[in-house]
Design an enzyme around this catalytic site. Structure first.
Site: not given
Ligand code: APR
Length: 235
Positions: A109, A202-204, A220, A92, A117, A56
């Protein structure tokens, strides 16, 4: 005076080409959370956890901030000029808000581009692959470096700062998140209890859709710039 708190989730980065977690074909349809995103997973198979986050992290240079990231940066600057307060809390771990121009970002997050460490807790920049062979530059421990990402079962960052910002807020806006993961999913309830106006972009419908005072659905890159433009025009 208008103080705004914005929470973002993976949906704001979707149109930049970053996978979301729970949409069709999302990250959790390809990986098992218990194998890559818990402290036990790291203790049991650190190489697999490193592979998951390394892939990622390696993808970040090829994705770019989209109109929604850029609009939030413009909102931050415009509100600051007008003497209002703006707080951006993101779930994110990508750096698209930074690259989109946002300055003050609470990565609750954690961040893919930082390592931590397990021995001394040192957090450092990390733009290359992590592995069990690496040594912590701060304490010399080998094998204890992990992504500075909050795993399931761990306490997110910036909860006090977010609670403080919500206490002062006039508006709480949730963008691009399914509302599946606590404590982020609880921010809208905190806001409602405090009498703060709430809105979902939001999309949904998210899991919390019924709680929001206002809801605007669409991609968005369409709905966020439209909303930001309306706010800035009213300053
Ligand atoms: N525009 C706006 N919203 C979108 C778009 C888009 N183009 N594409 C997807 N979405 C919305 C989806 O409708 C969904 O509600 O984004 C949301 C993505 O939800 P999830 O995949 O659950 O991601 P998120 O809410 O960020 O997950 C929260 O869960 O696994 C943990 O740590 C991980 O931070 C993550 C947390």
């Amino acid at each position: 005076m208008m103080n705004i708190v914005v929470l973002t989730g993976s949906g704001i980065s979707a149109e930049s080409g970053v996978a979301t977690f729970r949409d069709k074909g999302g990250i959790w349809s390809k990986y098992d959370i218990t194998e890559v995103a818990t402290p036990h997973a790291f203790a049991h198979n650190p190489a697999l956890v490193h592979e998951f986050y390394n892939s990622r992290r390696q993808a970040l240079p090829s994705v770019h901030p989209n109109a929604a990231h850029i609009a939030l940066a413009e909102l931050e600057a415009g509100l600051k000029d007008a003497g209002w307060r703006f707080t951006l809390v993101t779930q994110n771990v990508d750096d698209l808000h930074e690259r989109g121009g946002s300055r003050n970002i609470l990565h609750m997050h954690g961040e893919l581009l930082k390592s931590k460490c397990n021995g001394c807790g040192d957090v450092s920049e990390c733009r290359t692959d992590l592995s069990v062979e690496l040594k912590c530059e701060a304490c010399g421990r080998v094998g204890g470096l992990r992504p500075n990402v909050v795993w399931f079962g761990e306490v997110p960052y910036f909860l006090d700062e977010t609670a403080h910002a919500l206490n002062d807020a006039d508006l709480f806006v949730s963008i691009g998140t399914s509302g599946s993961v606590y404590p982020a999913s609880g921010f809208v309830n905190q806001a409602r209890t405090l009498g703060v106006e709430t809105m979902e972009l939001n999309l949904e419908c998210s899991e919390n859709a019924r709680i929001f005072n206002k809801k605007i659905y669409g991609p968005a890159t369409k709905v966020v710039p439209q909303w930001v433009s309306n706010v800035l025009n009213e300053l």
